[in-house]
Design a protein around this motif. Structure first.
Motif, mmCIF file in Angstrom:
data_model
loop_
_atom_site.group_PDB
_atom_site.id
_atom_site.type_symbol
_atom_site.label_atom_id
_atom_site.label_comp_id
_atom_site.label_asym_id
_atom_site.label_seq_id
_atom_site.Cartn_x
_atom_site.Cartn_y
_atom_site.Cartn_z
ATOM 1 N N SER A 1 0.829 -1.203 0.000
ATOM 2 C CA SER A 1 0.000 0.000 0.000
ATOM 3 C C SER A 1 0.862 1.251 0.000
ATOM 4 N N GLU A 2 0.324 2.301 -0.562
ATOM 5 C CA GLU A 2 0.983 3.593 -0.445
ATOM 6 C C GLU A 2 1.031 3.994 1.033
ATOM 7 N N ILE A 3 2.106 4.668 1.418
ATOM 8 C CA ILE A 3 2.305 5.059 2.821
ATOM 9 C C ILE A 3 1.798 6.481 3.030
ATOM 10 N N SER A 4 1.113 6.667 4.116
ATOM 11 C CA SER A 4 0.596 8.002 4.442
ATOM 12 C C SER A 4 1.739 8.952 4.787
ATOM 13 N N GLY A 5 1.408 10.203 4.876
ATOM 14 C CA GLY A 5 2.376 11.152 5.396
ATOM 15 C C GLY A 5 2.677 10.828 6.850
ATOM 16 N N SER A 6 3.872 11.131 7.288
ATOM 17 C CA SER A 6 4.256 10.799 8.654
ATOM 18 C C SER A 6 3.785 11.869 9.638
ATOM 19 N N SER A 7 3.513 11.430 10.857
ATOM 20 C CA SER A 7 3.142 12.327 11.955
ATOM 21 C C SER A 7 4.211 12.220 13.026
ATOM 22 N N VAL A 8 4.669 13.359 13.521
ATOM 23 C CA VAL A 8 5.660 13.370 14.586
ATOM 24 C C VAL A 8 4.933 13.489 15.923
ATOM 25 N N LEU A 9 5.074 12.477 16.750
ATOM 26 C CA LEU A 9 4.432 12.454 18.058
ATOM 27 C C LEU A 9 5.497 12.239 19.124
ATOM 28 N N LYS A 10 5.294 12.860 20.278
ATOM 29 C CA LYS A 10 6.282 12.803 21.348
ATOM 30 C C LYS A 10 5.688 12.163 22.599
ATOM 31 N N THR A 11 6.500 11.354 23.252
ATOM 32 C CA THR A 11 6.117 10.842 24.566
ATOM 33 C C THR A 11 6.292 11.961 25.597
ATOM 34 N N TYR A 12 5.611 11.814 26.719
ATOM 35 C CA TYR A 12 5.743 12.798 27.786
ATOM 36 C C TYR A 12 7.097 12.633 28.480
ATOM 37 N N VAL A 13 7.609 13.741 29.009
ATOM 38 C CA VAL A 13 8.841 13.652 29.788
ATOM 39 C C VAL A 13 8.552 12.902 31.084
ATOM 40 N N ALA A 14 9.520 12.132 31.530
ATOM 41 C CA ALA A 14 9.369 11.402 32.786
ATOM 42 C C ALA A 14 9.307 12.393 33.949
ATOM 43 N N PHE A 15 8.491 12.077 34.929
ATOM 44 C CA PHE A 15 8.315 12.988 36.060
ATOM 45 C C PHE A 15 9.621 13.206 36.802
ATOM 46 N N ASN A 16 9.905 14.466 37.037
ATOM 47 C CA ASN A 16 11.051 14.846 37.872
ATOM 48 C C ASN A 16 10.738 16.217 38.461
ATOM 49 N N GLY A 17 10.305 16.219 39.708
ATOM 50 C CA GLY A 17 10.020 17.469 40.392
ATOM 51 C C GLY A 17 10.757 17.499 41.711
ATOM 52 N N TYR A 18 11.421 18.595 41.989
ATOM 53 C CA TYR A 18 12.192 18.669 43.233
ATOM 54 C C TYR A 18 11.972 20.014 43.910
#
Length: 387
Positions: A152-169
């Motif tokens: 199949s023809e490939i769709s356009g790509s989407s750039v998705l990001k995971t959330y940053v890991a929690f770090n609060g001090y």
């Protein structure tokens, strides 16, 4: 010439068939009941997708000297179906620090890539074990049968990001530290991603939103600075807890995503202890003597004990003279380190020659010698009168 063996398939697409070329042979396919367009390459192009073709081979010959050779048994080959149209570009349905879930599409394969070149394809729209705070490229294509269909023809790509890991001090307080009662502390909450000056779509951060002081006071922050100042009014154990909200950057700015976590720090406050250093000269004692520790706000009483024939001459507290009553002195409501010293003097100052003072010693010796001379003279006179 005799017929050779049937051709062997090498590869095929939706519009092309390639058989394995053989030296001394030529190939053709059946069209309208006839075999035309013989070639030695075994390549047939501009074919119709999803159509069956019969391909044969024969020995090559010189038309001026030989008749055409007999054709081989036909190789039946069907071209693949044309590639399906590309589906929509994938969009995120859910995501976290280590996973991403794409919106479900029917009859679709989902691809993931870190460089946009090397793709891993799967039917599952959920991708696990990803790196936190990392951008990935996603694409989609229709499912296909590799034996009968073109990819199949490939769709356009989407750039998705995971959330940053929690770090609060919490800055400004040392975990497990001991502070003096009455200390003023200013704590500042810091979350990962807060220092991103130029966020782009999909970036995430943990932002301080509330704080809980010793389990009793709960306040919220609406904007920076995320600081709180308080006083350790009593001795004991303390805990400061800060709650953080996860936010994602969108076309409309930062937006909370409904995830919260907290960070806590424990410490304690104690009553301050100060040191009073006491000392006396050799003609008496002070009690207590040496380095005395005393808690803030308490009183410290000192007693002065002169040697025999001595009395208190002067008492200095931090270098300044103070009044003494009944050979005692009390420091009240101690709030700092201090020194106290006492010196003594003889009760009869005239009868107490100073050590190594030759002037007074010589005078006393002279008076003693004169007294002896007078007594001797009186004794002589008395003797003569008796005679």
């Amino acid at each position: 010439a005799k017929a050779p063996q049937a051709p062997e398939l090498d590869s095929r697409t939706d519009t092309r068939i390639q058989v394995k070329p053989v030296k001394g042979q030529e190939f053709s396919f059946e069209q309208n009941g006839e075999y035309l367009s013989w070639n030695t390459s075994g390549t047939f192009e501009n074919l119709t997708p999803g159509t069956e073709y019969r391909i044969v081979s024969r020995c090559t010959f010189d038309t001026s000297t030989a008749m055409p050779g007999n054709s081989s048994t036909a190789l039946t080959v069907k071209t693949k179906n044309s590639a399906a149209k590309a589906p929509q570009s994938p969009q995120a349905a859910e995501k976290g620090e280590t996973f991403l879930v794409l919106q479900k599409q029917e009859n679709v394969l989902y691809g993931i890539s870190e460089d946009g070149k090397n793709w891993t394809w799967t039917e599952n729209p959920r991708f696990e074990n990803l790196k936190s705070g990392t951008a990935y490229q996603f694409a989609a294509r229709q499912k296909f049968n590799a034996d009968t269909d073109m990819e199949s023809e490939i769709s356009g790509s989407s750039v998705l990001k995971t959330y940053v890991a929690f770090n609060g001090y919490i800055d400004g307080i040392t975990a497990g530290a001991t502070y003096d009662r009455g200390t003023n502390l200013t704590a500042t909450a810091v979350g990962i991603g807060m220092d991103n000056p130029n966020p782009s779509a999909g970036d995430s951060r943990w932002i301080p939103r509330n704080w809980n002081w010793d389990g009793k006071t709960n306040r919220t922050w609406s904007d920076a600075p995320y600081s709180v100042t308080f006083v350790l009014n009593k001795a004991g154990n303390y805990e400061l807890t800060v709650g953080f909200d996860l936010e994602e950057y969108t076309e409309n700015g930062w937006k909370a995503v409904g995830q919260s976590k907290s960070s806590a720090i424990e410490f304690k406050a104690v009553v301050p202890v100060y040191t009073i250093t006491s000392s006396a000269d050799k003609n008496g004692r002070i009690s207590p003597e040496g380095s005395i520790e005393i808690q803030e706000g308490e009183n410290a009483e000192f007693t002065f004990l002169p040697n025999k024939n001595y009395r208190v001459a002067k008492v200095l507290v931090d270098g300044k003279s103070v009044s003494v009553k009944n050979n005692k002195y009390t420091m009240k409501n101690v709030k700092a380190d201090h020194t106290i010293t006492v010196s003594f003097e003889r009760t009869d100052k005239a009868a107490a020659p100073k050590t190594a003072d030759n002037t007074h010693a010589g005078l006393y010796m002279a008076l003693f010698a004169a007294s002896c001379g007078i007594l001797l003279l009186l004794a002589v006179i008395y003797t003569k009168r008796q005679k």
